[in-house]
Design an enzyme around this catalytic site. Structure first.
Site, PDB file in Angstrom:
ATOM      1  CG  HIS A 132      -1.738   1.448   1.508  1.00  0.00           C
ATOM      2  ND1 HIS A 132      -2.696   1.772   0.703  1.00  0.00           N
ATOM      3  CD2 HIS A 132      -1.650   2.268   2.211  1.00  0.00           C
ATOM      4  CE1 HIS A 132      -3.227   2.882   0.865  1.00  0.00           C
ATOM      5  NE2 HIS A 132      -2.632   3.332   2.056  1.00  0.00           N
ATOM      6  CD  GLU A 198      -6.386   4.594   4.027  1.00  0.00           C
ATOM      7  OE1 GLU A 198      -6.046   4.523   5.270  1.00  0.00           O
ATOM      8  OE2 GLU A 198      -5.811   5.061   3.200  1.00  0.00           O
ATOM      9  CD  GLU A 200      -6.019   1.174   8.389  1.00  0.00           C
ATOM     10  OE1 GLU A 200      -5.543   1.428   9.383  1.00  0.00           O
ATOM     11  OE2 GLU A 200      -6.042   2.171   7.649  1.00  0.00           O
ATOM     12  CG  ASP A 230      -8.328   5.423   7.848  1.00  0.00           C
ATOM     13  OD1 ASP A 230      -9.174   6.647   8.337  1.00  0.00           O
ATOM     14  OD2 ASP A 230      -7.289   5.639   7.558  1.00  0.00           O
ATOM     15  NE  ARG A 234      -7.645   7.203  -0.600  1.00  0.00           N
ATOM     16  CZ  ARG A 234      -7.118   6.540   0.483  1.00  0.00           C
ATOM     17  NH1 ARG A 234      -6.037   7.399   1.092  1.00  0.00           N
ATOM     18  NH2 ARG A 234      -7.107   5.357   0.793  1.00  0.00           N
ATOM     19  CD  GLN A 237      -4.647  10.690   2.086  1.00  0.00           C
ATOM     20  OE1 GLN A 237      -5.750  10.102   1.689  1.00  0.00           O
ATOM     21  NE2 GLN A 237      -3.699   9.822   2.465  1.00  0.00           N
ATOM     22  CE  LYS A 250      -5.987   8.579   5.625  1.00  0.00           C
ATOM     23  NZ  LYS A 250      -6.087   7.398   4.865  1.00  0.00           N
ATOM     24  CB  THR A 254     -12.369   4.890  11.920  1.00  0.00           C
ATOM     25  OG1 THR A 254     -11.414   6.034  11.377  1.00  0.00           O
ATOM     26  CG2 THR A 254     -11.492   3.808  12.043  1.00  0.00           C
TER      27      THR A 254
HETATM   28 CA    CA Z   1      -5.504   4.491   7.235  1.00  0.00          CA
END
Ligand code: CA
Length: 418
Positions: A132, A198, A200, A230, A234, A237, A250, A254
């Site tokens: 990633h 994301e 995770e 998460d 983009r 970001q 972010k 979450t």
């Molecule tokens: Ca993350």
């Protein structure tokens, strides 16, 4: 390790995510009742709050489950964690002497609403999946500068927001934010157009610590694991991330899966971290097999349409384990507390079909993906439901986490309208 049989028949099939080998911890309610601590067994939930009230579970001489979260148990430390797991195993095992007392405390999972399993005390997110980091770095900075010079020596992370962590099933509102596209002369404040997931894993700290701790101590302090999504904006970001890292991109939400799978349940699935280009400094070195063999997948379902699996990978793709991340987190003397949540960082395999974010799957929007239902996606559209799943597969049994799912709602027409 083989399947351990329970008198709850639904727990004994090879593909049931909640056999006696698992016993994950959650918080549930039925109808308009109060939220209670429960453990999943087959298609049922054992009401642990009631079991404690009736004296069937009594571990610390003090109530641990009269609150709708598992933090009080975490604070008790590994000996009490093990004692609870032993007791629950005894109560639910085939041939259990106390079956008649326990059976009335089972609630069908289908009737239950699941809530946050713990009070999240703090939340840190790492960036510790090598594929990633390489993919994103290549898109943002080119392949030569993809991995920052520190990446192979420390698990990079940032301090996130505990207040933004939500349980699976919570709808996610598309955020507004400031961004500046490559063709924009000036930044704009608009709804995010590149909203992403994301894939995770989240590690939950159980035992608190004050000063620096070793990797072995960190491993011992971890209580359990959840799936973690998460959600990431983009375009926001890309504009905001230098030099202090992600912030509003972010902070929307979450999501975590509703069941905390204990470290004890995952013990049979331990595996090694990958070969390292540089030896880690002593305080971060592996102290044994530190990762887990957990199959992971992501599905995407447009509104009213069936889901398409868009990625499959495995937790063992991580470069740093949760214990190494936790050990690194404490090097400064940073205190860690029960309910501290550590996101692993996005987990991507080497192949295109193994990428744990749409940013990678669509290569920044340059290579849109086609779902089984015909829709074309680079990023998330309003009404899409994204779901993470995870399973560790043993001899005749499966350790599941419960889905980590969320549906994206359209951005508000005017976020400042009162
Ligand atoms: Ca993350």
């Amino acid at each position: 390790m083989a399947l351990m049989k329970s008198w709850v028949g639904s727990a004994n099939s090879a593909d049931c995510p909640f056999p006696l080998n698992n016993l994950p911890y959650g918080v549930f309610s039925v109808d308009d009742g109060e939220a209670r601590c429960g453990v999943a067994i087959g298609d049922m939930i054992l009401d642990v709050t009631e079991a404690e009230a009736q004296g069937i579970v009594d571990l610390a001489g003090t109530p641990l489950f009269d609150v709708p979260y598992w933090n009080d148990l975490m604070e008790q430390g590994p000996a009490v964690w093990a004692a609870l797991r032993d007791r629950l195993t005894t109560l639910l095992a085939e041939g259990a002497a106390e079956r008649d007392e326990v059976e009335p405390l089972l609630v069908p999972m289908a009737r239950a609403t699941l809530h946050m399993p713990m009070a999240v005390s703090e939340y840190t997110d790492f960036y510790a999946g090598r594929n990633h980091a390489f993919n994103v770095g290549t898109m943002f900075r080119g392949p030569e500068n993809a991995l920052p010079p520190n990446w192979l020596h420390i698990p990079i992370g940032y301090n996130g927001r505990a207040s933004s962590v939500v349980v699976s099933g919570t709808d996610i509102r598309r955020p507004w934010g400031q961004l500046k596209g490559p063709d924009d002369a000036m930044p704009r404040f608009v709804p995010c157009a590149r909203f992403d997931i994301e894939l995770e894993m989240g590690a939950i700290v159980g035992t608190p610590s004050e000063g620096p701790i070793t990797v072995a101590e960190a491993d011992a302090n971890i209580f359990g694991y959840v799936l973690l999504n998460d959600w990431s904006a983009r375009d926001i970001q890309a504009w905001e991330y230098q030099p202090l890292g992600p912030f509003q991109a972010k902070a929307t939400a979450t999501s975590i899966s509703p069941w905390i799978v204990t470290k004890a349940a995952l013990e049979p699935f331990r595996c090694d971290t990958p070969a390292r280009e540089f030896e880690l400094l002593d305080h971060l070195k592996d102290c044994g097999p530190m990762l887990y063999d957990i199959d992971l997948a992501v599905t995407m379902a447009p509104a009213g349409k069936p889901a398409t699996t868009i990625a499959r990978t495995n937790y063992k793709e991580m470069y740093y384990s949760a214990a190494q991340q936790l050990a690194h987190h404490t090097t400064s003397g940073c205190p860690m507390t029960p309910g501290d949540l550590l996101g692993s960082g996005t987990i991507s395999g080497a192949e295109k079909s193994e990428r744990g974010s749409l940013l990678e799957l669509s290569w920044g929007g340059k290579e849109p993906i086609t779902l089984d239902t015909g829709e074309i996606r680079s990023f998330i559209e309003d009404g899409d439901t994204l779901t993470l799943t995870g399973a560790a597969r043993g001899d005749g049994y499966t350790i599941g986490f419960g889905d980590c799912t969320g549906t994206v709602l359209p951005a508000l027409a005017d976020p400042y309208k009162r």
